[in-house]
Scaffold this motif. Structure first.
Motif, short mmCIF file in Angstrom:
data_model
loop_
_atom_site.label_atom_id
_atom_site.label_comp_id
_atom_site.label_asym_id
_atom_site.label_seq_id
_atom_site.Cartn_x
_atom_site.Cartn_y
_atom_site.Cartn_z
N GLY A 1 -43.14 110.24 -35.35
CA GLY A 1 -43.94 111.23 -35.84
C GLY A 1 -44.39 110.79 -37.39
N LYS A 2 -43.49 109.31 -38.06
CA LYS A 2 -43.77 109.22 -39.61
C LYS A 2 -44.83 107.81 -39.53
CE LYS A 2 -39.87 110.84 -40.86
NZ LYS A 2 -38.79 109.75 -41.62
N GLY A 3 -45.15 107.98 -38.45
CA GLY A 3 -46.59 106.33 -38.58
C GLY A 3 -45.63 105.32 -39.15
N ARG A 4 -46.70 104.21 -39.38
CA ARG A 4 -46.58 103.19 -40.76
C ARG A 4 -45.89 103.42 -41.59
NH1 ARG A 4 -50.65 98.61 -43.15
NH2 ARG A 4 -47.89 96.47 -42.59
N PRO A 5 -44.76 103.41 -41.76
CA PRO A 5 -43.75 102.88 -42.57
C PRO A 5 -43.95 102.38 -44.50
CG PRO A 5 -42.52 100.91 -41.73
CD PRO A 5 -43.77 101.20 -41.03
N ASP A 6 -44.37 102.65 -45.53
CA ASP A 6 -44.55 102.74 -46.78
C ASP A 6 -44.02 101.70 -47.28
OD1 ASP A 6 -42.95 104.85 -47.07
OD2 ASP A 6 -43.62 105.61 -48.71
N LYS A 7 -44.11 101.20 -48.45
CA LYS A 7 -43.43 100.66 -49.02
C LYS A 7 -42.07 100.82 -49.56
CE LYS A 7 -44.96 97.05 -52.88
NZ LYS A 7 -45.18 96.62 -54.06
N LYS A 8 -41.85 101.97 -49.78
CA LYS A 8 -40.47 101.88 -49.85
C LYS A 8 -39.39 101.85 -48.56
CE LYS A 8 -38.32 105.65 -52.81
NZ LYS A 8 -37.97 107.18 -53.33
N ALA A 9 -39.99 102.57 -47.53
CA ALA A 9 -39.57 102.85 -46.17
C ALA A 9 -39.09 101.32 -46.23
CB ALA A 9 -39.86 103.91 -45.64
N ARG A 10 -40.53 100.50 -46.11
CA ARG A 10 -40.44 98.46 -45.75
C ARG A 10 -39.21 98.39 -46.54
NH1 ARG A 10 -46.18 99.09 -45.61
NH2 ARG A 10 -45.80 97.77 -47.33
N ARG A 11 -39.24 98.17 -47.81
CA ARG A 11 -37.91 97.83 -48.11
C ARG A 11 -36.43 97.84 -48.36
NH1 ARG A 11 -40.75 98.52 -54.49
NH2 ARG A 11 -42.29 96.44 -54.76
N ALA A 12 -36.36 99.43 -48.10
CA ALA A 12 -34.84 100.56 -48.16
C ALA A 12 -34.95 99.49 -46.45
CB ALA A 12 -34.86 101.46 -47.49
N LEU A 13 -35.32 99.48 -45.46
CA LEU A 13 -35.68 98.66 -43.69
C LEU A 13 -34.85 97.12 -44.77
CD1 LEU A 13 -38.28 99.89 -40.87
CD2 LEU A 13 -36.00 98.63 -40.86
N ASP A 14 -35.42 96.79 -45.32
CA ASP A 14 -35.32 95.31 -45.58
C ASP A 14 -33.69 94.76 -46.35
OD1 ASP A 14 -37.42 93.87 -44.60
OD2 ASP A 14 -38.69 94.20 -46.85
N LEU A 15 -33.41 96.04 -47.30
CA LEU A 15 -32.73 95.62 -47.77
C LEU A 15 -31.13 96.39 -46.54
CD1 LEU A 15 -32.36 97.41 -50.99
CD2 LEU A 15 -31.90 95.38 -50.60
N THR A 16 -31.02 97.21 -45.70
CA THR A 16 -30.12 97.68 -44.48
C THR A 16 -30.06 96.09 -43.33
OG1 THR A 16 -31.71 98.10 -43.20
CG2 THR A 16 -30.31 99.51 -44.71
N ARG A 17 -31.39 95.27 -43.28
CA ARG A 17 -30.88 93.70 -42.35
C ARG A 17 -30.22 92.97 -43.03
NH1 ARG A 17 -37.66 94.38 -39.85
NH2 ARG A 17 -36.95 95.64 -38.65
N ARG A 18 -30.88 92.63 -44.91
CA ARG A 18 -30.14 91.33 -45.14
C ARG A 18 -28.41 91.89 -44.63
NH1 ARG A 18 -34.43 91.60 -49.96
NH2 ARG A 18 -36.16 91.03 -48.67
N ARG A 19 -28.32 93.24 -45.59
CA ARG A 19 -26.81 93.68 -45.10
C ARG A 19 -26.04 93.35 -44.11
NH1 ARG A 19 -27.61 99.04 -48.03
NH2 ARG A 19 -27.48 98.63 -50.00
N HIS A 20 -27.06 93.97 -43.32
CA HIS A 20 -26.45 93.10 -41.87
C HIS A 20 -25.89 91.33 -41.28
CE1 HIS A 20 -25.76 97.54 -40.64
NE2 HIS A 20 -26.51 97.92 -41.16
N THR A 21 -26.90 90.49 -41.73
CA THR A 21 -26.68 89.35 -42.24
C THR A 21 -26.31 88.85 -42.56
OG1 THR A 21 -29.31 88.68 -42.82
CG2 THR A 21 -29.66 89.93 -40.82
N LEU A 22 -25.51 88.74 -43.59
CA LEU A 22 -24.94 88.10 -44.76
C LEU A 22 -23.45 88.79 -44.26
CD1 LEU A 22 -26.29 88.89 -47.77
CD2 LEU A 22 -26.70 87.17 -46.24
#
Length: 124
Positions: free
Chosen positions: A103-124
Protein backbone atom coordinates in the motif's frame (compact mmCIF):
# COMPACT_ATOMS: atom_id res chain seq x y z
CA UNK A 1 -58.66 -17.99 -6.85
CA UNK A 2 -57.33 -18.25 -3.30
CA UNK A 3 -54.72 -15.70 -2.31
CA UNK A 4 -51.75 -17.27 -0.55
CA UNK A 5 -48.66 -15.54 0.67
CA UNK A 6 -47.65 -12.60 -1.54
CA UNK A 7 -44.94 -13.45 -4.04
CA UNK A 8 -42.72 -11.58 -6.47
CA UNK A 9 -40.20 -12.46 -9.17
CA UNK A 10 -36.71 -13.33 -7.95
CA UNK A 11 -34.94 -10.90 -10.30
CA UNK A 12 -37.25 -8.10 -9.24
CA UNK A 13 -36.68 -8.82 -5.54
CA UNK A 14 -32.87 -8.90 -5.96
CA UNK A 15 -33.07 -5.54 -7.71
CA UNK A 16 -35.42 -4.07 -5.06
CA UNK A 17 -33.06 -5.23 -2.29
CA UNK A 18 -30.19 -3.49 -4.12
CA UNK A 19 -28.01 -6.53 -4.65
CA UNK A 20 -27.77 -5.71 -8.36
CA UNK A 21 -27.64 -2.32 -10.01
CA UNK A 22 -30.18 -3.19 -12.70
CA UNK A 23 -32.96 -5.71 -12.99
CA UNK A 24 -31.47 -7.10 -16.19
CA UNK A 25 -28.18 -7.86 -14.35
CA UNK A 26 -30.16 -9.73 -11.72
CA UNK A 27 -32.03 -11.64 -14.43
CA UNK A 28 -28.74 -12.61 -16.12
CA UNK A 29 -27.31 -13.95 -12.87
CA UNK A 30 -30.44 -16.01 -12.26
CA UNK A 31 -30.60 -17.30 -15.84
CA UNK A 32 -26.92 -18.31 -15.68
CA UNK A 33 -27.71 -20.51 -12.66
CA UNK A 34 -25.70 -18.47 -10.17
CA UNK A 35 -28.59 -18.06 -7.71
CA UNK A 36 -29.98 -20.74 -5.40
CA UNK A 37 -33.42 -20.62 -3.82
CA UNK A 38 -33.70 -22.77 -0.68
CA UNK A 39 -30.68 -24.78 -1.88
CA UNK A 40 -31.96 -25.43 -5.42
CA UNK A 41 -30.58 -23.76 -8.55
CA UNK A 42 -32.94 -21.29 -10.15
CA UNK A 43 -32.72 -20.87 -13.92
CA UNK A 44 -35.76 -18.66 -14.56
CA UNK A 45 -35.85 -14.98 -13.55
CA UNK A 46 -39.65 -15.32 -13.27
CA UNK A 47 -39.34 -17.75 -10.33
CA UNK A 48 -41.53 -16.50 -7.49
CA UNK A 49 -40.11 -15.88 -4.02
CA UNK A 50 -41.88 -15.18 -0.74
CA UNK A 51 -40.94 -14.13 2.77
CA UNK A 52 -38.97 -16.86 4.52
CA UNK A 53 -37.13 -18.11 1.42
CA UNK A 54 -33.32 -18.32 1.55
CA UNK A 55 -31.25 -17.07 -1.39
CA UNK A 56 -27.59 -17.91 -2.02
CA UNK A 57 -25.63 -16.05 -4.69
CA UNK A 58 -22.24 -14.57 -5.45
CA UNK A 59 -21.72 -10.85 -5.15
CA UNK A 60 -18.23 -9.82 -6.10
CA UNK A 61 -15.85 -12.12 -4.22
CA UNK A 62 -18.39 -12.89 -1.48
CA UNK A 63 -20.97 -15.65 -1.35
CA UNK A 64 -24.11 -14.04 0.05
CA UNK A 65 -26.75 -16.00 1.96
CA UNK A 66 -29.88 -13.98 2.75
CA UNK A 67 -33.31 -14.81 4.12
CA UNK A 68 -36.16 -12.81 2.60
CA UNK A 69 -38.02 -10.93 5.33
CA UNK A 70 -40.36 -8.82 3.22
CA UNK A 71 -41.31 -7.92 -0.34
CA UNK A 72 -41.22 -4.41 -1.77
CA UNK A 73 -43.50 -2.50 -4.09
CA UNK A 74 -40.69 -0.29 -5.38
CA UNK A 75 -36.91 0.08 -5.31
CA UNK A 76 -36.49 2.47 -2.43
CA UNK A 77 -33.56 3.93 -0.52
CA UNK A 78 -30.84 1.74 1.01
CA UNK A 79 -32.28 1.58 4.58
CA UNK A 80 -35.62 0.49 3.14
CA UNK A 81 -33.87 -2.14 0.98
CA UNK A 82 -31.89 -3.51 3.95
CA UNK A 83 -35.14 -4.11 5.81
CA UNK A 84 -36.18 -6.59 3.09
CA UNK A 85 -33.70 -9.29 4.14
CA UNK A 86 -31.68 -10.81 6.98
CA UNK A 87 -28.04 -11.38 6.06
CA UNK A 88 -26.92 -14.87 7.09
CA UNK A 89 -23.54 -14.62 5.34
CA UNK A 90 -20.69 -15.94 7.43
CA UNK A 91 -17.65 -13.76 7.89
CA UNK A 92 -15.17 -14.50 5.14
CA UNK A 93 -11.50 -13.59 5.16
CA UNK A 94 -10.63 -10.83 2.79
CA UNK A 95 -8.00 -11.95 0.33
CA UNK A 96 -5.75 -9.09 -0.65
CA UNK A 97 -5.69 -8.39 -4.36
CA UNK A 98 -1.89 -8.37 -4.38
CA UNK A 99 -0.34 -9.89 -1.24
CA UNK A 100 3.13 -8.42 -1.89
CA UNK A 101 1.82 -4.87 -2.24
CA UNK A 102 2.03 -3.01 1.06
CA UNK A 103 0.00 0.00 0.00
CA UNK A 104 2.96 2.33 -0.25
CA UNK A 105 2.72 2.99 -3.96
CA UNK A 106 5.73 3.88 -6.04
CA UNK A 107 8.96 4.15 -4.02
CA UNK A 108 10.33 7.64 -3.51
CA UNK A 109 13.91 8.67 -4.29
CA UNK A 110 15.28 7.61 -0.91
CA UNK A 111 13.66 4.16 -1.15
CA UNK A 112 14.95 3.69 -4.71
CA UNK A 113 18.50 4.48 -3.58
CA UNK A 114 18.20 1.97 -0.75
CA UNK A 115 16.90 -0.61 -3.19
CA UNK A 116 19.79 0.05 -5.58
CA UNK A 117 22.30 -0.33 -2.73
CA UNK A 118 20.86 -3.70 -1.70
CA UNK A 119 20.97 -4.92 -5.29
CA UNK A 120 24.60 -3.85 -5.73
CA UNK A 121 25.64 -5.68 -2.55
CA UNK A 122 24.14 -8.93 -3.78
CA UNK A 123 25.69 -8.71 -7.24
CA UNK A 124 29.24 -7.98 -6.08
Amino acid sequence: MAEGAPKTRIDKWLWHARFFKTRSLAAKQVAAGHVRLNGDKVLKPAQNVAAGDVLTFAQGRLIRVVRIEALAERRGPAPEAQALYFDMTEKQEKIPANPKFEGKGRPDKKARRALDLTRRRHTL
